[in-house]
Enzyme design. Structure first.
Site, PDB file in Angstrom:
ATOM      1  N   LEU A  67      13.974  -0.770 -14.089  1.00 51.19           N
ATOM      2  CA  LEU A  67      13.051  -1.060 -15.194  1.00 51.19           C
ATOM      3  C   LEU A  67      12.376  -2.413 -14.995  1.00 51.19           C
ATOM      4  CD1 LEU A  67      15.013   0.262 -18.320  1.00 51.19           C
ATOM      5  CD2 LEU A  67      13.250   1.432 -16.986  1.00 51.19           C
ATOM      6  N   SER A 121       5.168  -1.752  -5.013  1.00 52.99           N
ATOM      7  CA  SER A 121       4.091  -0.950  -4.432  1.00 52.99           C
ATOM      8  C   SER A 121       2.684  -1.526  -4.524  1.00 52.99           C
ATOM      9  CB  SER A 121       4.090   0.442  -5.080  1.00 52.99           C
ATOM     10  OG  SER A 121       3.735   0.344  -6.451  1.00 52.99           O
ATOM     11  N   THR A 124      13.481  -5.089  -1.432  1.00 50.67           N
ATOM     12  CA  THR A 124      13.579  -3.832  -2.175  1.00 50.67           C
ATOM     13  C   THR A 124      13.272  -2.634  -1.287  1.00 50.67           C
ATOM     14  OG1 THR A 124      12.985  -4.880  -4.274  1.00 50.67           O
ATOM     15  CG2 THR A 124      12.681  -2.497  -4.126  1.00 50.67           C
ATOM     16  N   THR A 138       3.969   6.276   2.177  1.00 55.51           N
ATOM     17  CA  THR A 138       2.564   6.065   1.850  1.00 55.51           C
ATOM     18  C   THR A 138       1.703   6.162   3.097  1.00 55.51           C
ATOM     19  OG1 THR A 138       0.956   4.409   1.079  1.00 55.51           O
ATOM     20  CG2 THR A 138       2.971   3.574   2.064  1.00 55.51           C
ATOM     21  N   ASP A 139       0.459   6.582   2.915  1.00 59.38           N
ATOM     22  CA  ASP A 139      -0.475   6.633   4.050  1.00 59.38           C
ATOM     23  C   ASP A 139      -0.875   5.240   4.533  1.00 59.38           C
ATOM     24  OD1 ASP A 139      -2.071   5.870   1.912  1.00 59.38           O
ATOM     25  OD2 ASP A 139      -3.602   7.405   2.224  1.00 59.38           O
ATOM     26  N   GLU A 140      -0.546   4.214   3.758  1.00 59.21           N
ATOM     27  CA  GLU A 140      -0.932   2.851   4.150  1.00 59.21           C
ATOM     28  C   GLU A 140      -0.202   2.377   5.405  1.00 59.21           C
ATOM     29  OE1 GLU A 140      -1.609  -0.132   1.180  1.00 59.21           O
ATOM     30  OE2 GLU A 140      -1.655   1.359  -0.423  1.00 59.21           O
ATOM     31  N   TYR A 200       3.204  -5.144   1.935  1.00 64.30           N
ATOM     32  CA  TYR A 200       3.618  -3.891   1.303  1.00 64.30           C
ATOM     33  C   TYR A 200       3.702  -2.763   2.322  1.00 64.30           C
ATOM     34  CZ  TYR A 200       3.035   0.656  -0.864  1.00 64.30           C
ATOM     35  OH  TYR A 200       3.165   1.983  -1.176  1.00 64.30           O
ATOM     36  N   LYS A 233       7.012  -0.604   3.842  1.00 69.51           N
ATOM     37  CA  LYS A 233       7.151   0.845   3.760  1.00 69.51           C
ATOM     38  C   LYS A 233       7.287   1.470   5.144  1.00 69.51           C
ATOM     39  CE  LYS A 233       7.016   3.162   0.577  1.00 69.51           C
ATOM     40  NZ  LYS A 233       8.156   3.703  -0.221  1.00 69.51           N
ATOM     41  N   GLY A 236      -7.461  -8.909   3.983  1.00 72.25           N
ATOM     42  CA  GLY A 236      -7.080  -7.821   4.876  1.00 72.25           C
ATOM     43  C   GLY A 236      -7.291  -6.443   4.278  1.00 72.25           C
TER      44      GLY A 236
END
Length: 339
Positions: A35, A85, A100, A125-127, A153, A157, A278
């Site tokens: 949370l 995210s 995290t 993620t596609d990133e 980020y 991932k 970026g």
């Protein structure tokens, strides 16, 4: 599926997935969520009344706490949505994203190994693929596209994805990974483009657009994404990665103009701010593998999904206002005081 432990189940996508499980499967859903700022407790109010739903407030980085939950609940499947995210927040505070998104994933997989979980699914993620040029609409991300990250980020991932695959190869942990394009829909915290612009427009406030707003994203309605994850869990092959995309590419500025039009607001509300450091140019996923192997396909076209989304926020202004109130300092720092 019997017991499904969902991390980040009070967040935007995780909550949608929990709702889908409760509605269309007979699963017991165990939601583990810390949370943080992006999770409004009222989001899960209805789920808490369901006898097939259990909630634990816990940090996935807390090994003792996570192992205790696994000991009590003995889940069959774990789906990891829990993650920091927001790219802009990762630029200002990389550490929380690394701990995290990487170490938290490690803790979960260690628990899965110890307690014999049948499947660990990492929501990606596609990133992680970086970006594509704006002048090459023929290019798309596939599951074999090299990882080429741009931000703390996306790097966190990508690291979590690689760690997940390493646990599969080294320890034989039964894993799958999905990588999605940009999600939109109900309950998304208003720091992301679409809910932020809806909130600003509804209140006749300036709509901050990075640079010239020409960056392109592929948009996937959140329920379509969650159905894709279900398809991976039920039909996907262990050790595989599946791309889940919407085939709905739009430039950011076009998204903003669509929202203004739907709300009958003037384009004069648009204001351009200093671009993100970026800033990736274009994301575009090729979901052919998921469509072929899983029988999955997105069913919500953007023109319909955006209307559903705007309508939801209009009908749930108390939820939206509560989120905005808790986010005012960040919005001012990231947009008004942007340098």
């Amino acid at each position: 599926m019997k017991k499904v432990l969902v991390t980040g189940g009070a967040g935007f996508i995780g909550n949608c997935f929990c709702k889908l499980l409760l509605k269309e499967r007979d699963s017991m859903v165990i939601n583990v969520d810390l949370l943080t700022y992006a999770a409004n407790p009222s989001t899960i109010a209805d789920e808490l009344k369901n006898p097939r739903y259990v909630f634990y407030k816990e940090d996935i980085r807390n090994r003792a706490g996570i192992f205790k939950i696994f000991e009590i609940e003995r889940p069959d499947v774990v789906v990891n949505f829990a993650a920091e995210s927001h790219v802009d927040r990762s630029i200002l505070d990389p550490e929380s994203f690394l701990t995290t998104n990487i170490l938290g994933t490690q803790v979960l997989m260690d628990a899965c190994r110890q307690y014999g979980v049948e499947r660990f699914h990492q929501v990606g993620t596609d990133e992680v693929y970086g970006d594509l040029p704006l002048d090459r609409p023929d290019l798309f991300f596939t599951e074999t596209t090299p990882l080429h990250t741009s931000s703390p980020y996306s790097t966190s991932k990508a690291s979590a994805d690689l760690l997940t695959l390493a646990y599969y190869r080294t320890y034989g942990l039964p894993v799958t990974i999905s990588r999605c394009s940009n999600n939109y829909g109900p309950y998304q915290f208003p720091e992301k483009l679409i809910p932020l612009m809806i909130s600003k427009a509804m209140n006749d406030e300036p709509l901050p657009v990075y640079g010239k707003g020409l960056n392109v994203r592929d948009w996937l309605y959140v329920e379509d994404h969650c159905r894709g994850i279900l398809a991976v869990l039920e039909k996907g092959k262990v050790g595989e990665v599946y791309n889940l995309g919407g085939h709905n590419e739009k430039a950011n500025i076009d998204i903003v103009k669509i929202i203004l039009k739907e709300l009958n607001k003037p384009e004069s509300l648009i204001t351009y701010v200093v671009d993100r450091h970026g800033h990736d140019l274009r994301y575009a996923i090729d979901p052919a593998k998921a469509m072929r192997d899983l029988g999955w396909a997105p069913t919500t076209m953007f023109k319909d999904g955006i209307v559903l989304t705007i309508d939801w926020y209009k009908r749930n202004t108390p939820w939206l206002d509560e989120c905005v109130a808790s986010n005012k300092a960040w919005l001012k720092k990231n947009y008004t005081d942007r340098k």
